[in-house]
Scaffold this motif. Sequence first.
Motif, short mmCIF file in Angstrom:
data_model
loop_
_atom_site.label_atom_id
_atom_site.label_comp_id
_atom_site.label_asym_id
_atom_site.label_seq_id
_atom_site.Cartn_x
_atom_site.Cartn_y
_atom_site.Cartn_z
N THR A 114 -78.71 -38.30 -42.84
CA THR A 114 -78.50 -38.00 -44.26
C THR A 114 -77.06 -38.34 -44.63
O THR A 114 -76.24 -38.67 -43.76
CB THR A 114 -78.76 -36.52 -44.54
OG1 THR A 114 -77.77 -35.73 -43.84
CG2 THR A 114 -80.15 -36.10 -44.09
N ALA A 115 -76.75 -38.24 -45.91
CA ALA A 115 -75.39 -38.51 -46.37
C ALA A 115 -74.39 -37.50 -45.79
O ALA A 115 -73.19 -37.78 -45.70
CB ALA A 115 -75.35 -38.48 -47.90
N ARG A 116 -74.89 -36.33 -45.41
CA ARG A 116 -74.01 -35.29 -44.87
C ARG A 116 -73.61 -35.55 -43.43
O ARG A 116 -72.63 -35.00 -42.93
CB ARG A 116 -74.71 -33.92 -44.94
CG ARG A 116 -74.90 -33.39 -46.33
CD ARG A 116 -75.69 -32.07 -46.32
NE ARG A 116 -75.11 -31.09 -45.39
CZ ARG A 116 -75.65 -29.91 -45.13
NH1 ARG A 116 -76.80 -29.57 -45.71
NH2 ARG A 116 -75.06 -29.07 -44.30
N ALA A 117 -74.37 -36.38 -42.72
CA ALA A 117 -74.13 -36.59 -41.30
C ALA A 117 -73.01 -37.58 -41.07
O ALA A 117 -72.96 -38.64 -41.70
CB ALA A 117 -75.41 -37.08 -40.62
N THR A 118 -72.10 -37.26 -40.17
CA THR A 118 -71.08 -38.23 -39.75
C THR A 118 -71.68 -39.14 -38.68
O THR A 118 -72.74 -38.85 -38.12
CB THR A 118 -69.85 -37.51 -39.18
OG1 THR A 118 -70.24 -36.84 -37.96
CG2 THR A 118 -69.31 -36.50 -40.17
N GLU A 119 -70.98 -40.23 -38.39
CA GLU A 119 -71.45 -41.11 -37.32
C GLU A 119 -71.49 -40.37 -35.98
O GLU A 119 -72.39 -40.58 -35.17
CB GLU A 119 -70.55 -42.34 -37.21
CG GLU A 119 -70.80 -43.38 -38.27
CD GLU A 119 -70.14 -44.71 -37.95
OE1 GLU A 119 -69.09 -44.70 -37.25
OE2 GLU A 119 -70.66 -45.75 -38.38
N THR A 120 -70.54 -39.47 -35.78
CA THR A 120 -70.52 -38.69 -34.54
C THR A 120 -71.72 -37.76 -34.48
O THR A 120 -72.35 -37.61 -33.42
CB THR A 120 -69.22 -37.88 -34.45
OG1 THR A 120 -68.11 -38.78 -34.46
CG2 THR A 120 -69.19 -37.06 -33.16
N ASP A 121 -72.06 -37.13 -35.62
CA ASP A 121 -73.24 -36.26 -35.66
C ASP A 121 -74.49 -37.02 -35.24
O ASP A 121 -75.27 -36.54 -34.41
CB ASP A 121 -73.45 -35.71 -37.08
CG ASP A 121 -72.39 -34.73 -37.50
OD1 ASP A 121 -71.75 -34.12 -36.62
OD2 ASP A 121 -72.18 -34.58 -38.73
N PHE A 122 -74.67 -38.21 -35.83
CA PHE A 122 -75.89 -38.96 -35.54
C PHE A 122 -75.88 -39.51 -34.12
O PHE A 122 -76.93 -39.58 -33.47
CB PHE A 122 -76.08 -40.09 -36.55
CG PHE A 122 -77.45 -40.71 -36.48
CD1 PHE A 122 -78.56 -40.01 -36.91
CD2 PHE A 122 -77.64 -41.98 -35.94
CE1 PHE A 122 -79.84 -40.55 -36.82
CE2 PHE A 122 -78.91 -42.53 -35.85
CZ PHE A 122 -80.00 -41.81 -36.30
N ALA A 123 -74.70 -39.88 -33.64
CA ALA A 123 -74.60 -40.35 -32.25
C ALA A 123 -75.00 -39.25 -31.28
O ALA A 123 -75.75 -39.48 -30.32
CB ALA A 123 -73.18 -40.82 -31.96
N ASP A 124 -74.55 -38.02 -31.54
CA ASP A 124 -74.89 -36.90 -30.67
C ASP A 124 -76.40 -36.62 -30.71
O ASP A 124 -77.02 -36.36 -29.67
CB ASP A 124 -74.11 -35.65 -31.09
CG ASP A 124 -72.62 -35.76 -30.79
OD1 ASP A 124 -72.24 -36.63 -29.99
OD2 ASP A 124 -71.84 -34.97 -31.37
N LEU A 125 -76.96 -36.65 -31.91
CA LEU A 125 -78.40 -36.41 -32.06
C LEU A 125 -79.21 -37.49 -31.34
O LEU A 125 -80.16 -37.18 -30.61
CB LEU A 125 -78.75 -36.36 -33.55
CG LEU A 125 -80.19 -36.13 -34.02
CD1 LEU A 125 -81.01 -37.40 -34.01
CD2 LEU A 125 -80.88 -35.04 -33.21
N SER A 126 -78.82 -38.75 -31.53
CA SER A 126 -79.54 -39.86 -30.89
C SER A 126 -79.47 -39.73 -29.37
O SER A 126 -80.45 -39.97 -28.66
CB SER A 126 -78.95 -41.20 -31.33
OG SER A 126 -79.07 -41.37 -32.73
N ARG A 127 -78.31 -39.34 -28.88
CA ARG A 127 -78.14 -39.18 -27.44
C ARG A 127 -79.07 -38.10 -26.90
O ARG A 127 -79.68 -38.26 -25.83
CB ARG A 127 -76.67 -38.85 -27.15
CG ARG A 127 -76.23 -39.15 -25.72
CD ARG A 127 -74.72 -39.00 -25.56
NE ARG A 127 -74.01 -40.01 -26.35
CZ ARG A 127 -73.19 -39.73 -27.36
NH1 ARG A 127 -73.01 -38.49 -27.75
NH2 ARG A 127 -72.57 -40.71 -27.99
N ALA A 128 -79.20 -37.02 -27.65
CA ALA A 128 -80.08 -35.92 -27.20
C ALA A 128 -81.54 -36.36 -27.17
O ALA A 128 -82.29 -36.01 -26.25
CB ALA A 128 -79.90 -34.71 -28.13
N VAL A 129 -81.96 -37.15 -28.16
CA VAL A 129 -83.33 -37.64 -28.19
C VAL A 129 -83.58 -38.60 -27.02
O VAL A 129 -84.62 -38.54 -26.35
CB VAL A 129 -83.63 -38.34 -29.53
CG1 VAL A 129 -85.00 -39.02 -29.51
CG2 VAL A 129 -83.58 -37.33 -30.68
N LEU A 130 -82.63 -39.48 -26.76
CA LEU A 130 -82.79 -40.44 -25.68
C LEU A 130 -82.80 -39.75 -24.32
O LEU A 130 -83.53 -40.17 -23.41
CB LEU A 130 -81.68 -41.49 -25.74
CG LEU A 130 -81.74 -42.45 -26.94
CD1 LEU A 130 -80.52 -43.37 -26.94
CD2 LEU A 130 -83.01 -43.28 -26.92
#
Length: 380
Positions: free
Chosen positions: A204-220
Amino acid sequence: MKDAQAAFYDSLPLLRDFNNLTDPERFTAVPTEWVLGVADVVDSTGQIGRGRYKAVNMVGAAVISAMINALRGQEFPYVFGGDGAGFAVPASAAEAARSVLADLRRWAEEEFSIALRGAVVPVAEIRQAGKDLRVARYAPSEGVDYAMFSGGGLAWAEAEMKAGRFEVPYAAPGALPDLTGLSCRWSNSKAQNGQIVSVVVQPTARATETDFADLSRAVLVAAEGLDRSGHPMPESGPPIRWPPPGLALDAHVSRAGRNLLVQKIKLLAQNLMIALLFKSGKRLGNFEPGHYKRTVSRNADFRKFDDGLKMTLDCDPATLKQIQTVLEQARKQGSIHYGLHAQDEAMMTCFVPSATRDDHVHFVDGASGGYAQAASAMRA
């Protein structure tokens, strides 16, 4: 000799570990002089409801195959989205991109009665809008690599296209893009661990690149617990049967204005020979069936970043629950939107410039709606 713009993509390093793509520093800004081409099927959800998702997939993959043929071997970044595609090319190829998209829009309408949107967006416009377009190259095997996009520019361009901006008009009636090498000869691959799960996650617009990187890492990390990280195609290659389930689609794609029935008969004969060759496993000249099938699996594009994370996983119930828990927590925090769609089989659409080389490209999706259905669930 290539100019500096055209050589940009060739200069990028090949990343071998998909997990490295969660790091924003691995992505490089696309030159401002480039353009971004985007295309998608109008009302893909309705087309899926009418049982036409394989046709929708084929039209989406046609965008990439037509551009590859138009640029005659020049490397450029592209991404397949199930019901559409995106690609970036230097300014010198902008007119070729417009011509290809115009031809594809006309061809999709005349050949499949499918409406295809198409737009070409200057990267400069993306940056003026406060977004960016960055790219990385991921190599799942020695034979191929796939582009990954970040920065929000691809998603912004798709939204602009749907709003009617930057539109590429239809070509004249009878236009035929060059789709040499595009096919879907393989049968669907059944889930071995539970279900084939299509996953679409967007920040979302609220998410920073770091936020999304951390989330993606957890999913992977969750997906890594699956056999071969959830790869939905058998290691020995997908099944092949005769007559092939995609025969009619292949005939539409390859007939190039010729009689459809004659083309179907021709393909039936060709596919019978291919099926017998794979069944026997015997080498024919430089073609070795077993090696080819294993390479198909290694080359398969079953996960990607395109301003979000998309995956087609052969997923067991426990891992699916783990992934859902991670995603739902992030959604409640307002950092992502996500959608999931489960089905029994995965399907593949292929671009094969030569069966005797290892650079054949294979786009994987769920067989009953896949990414398009997951994206629809996300919007809902």
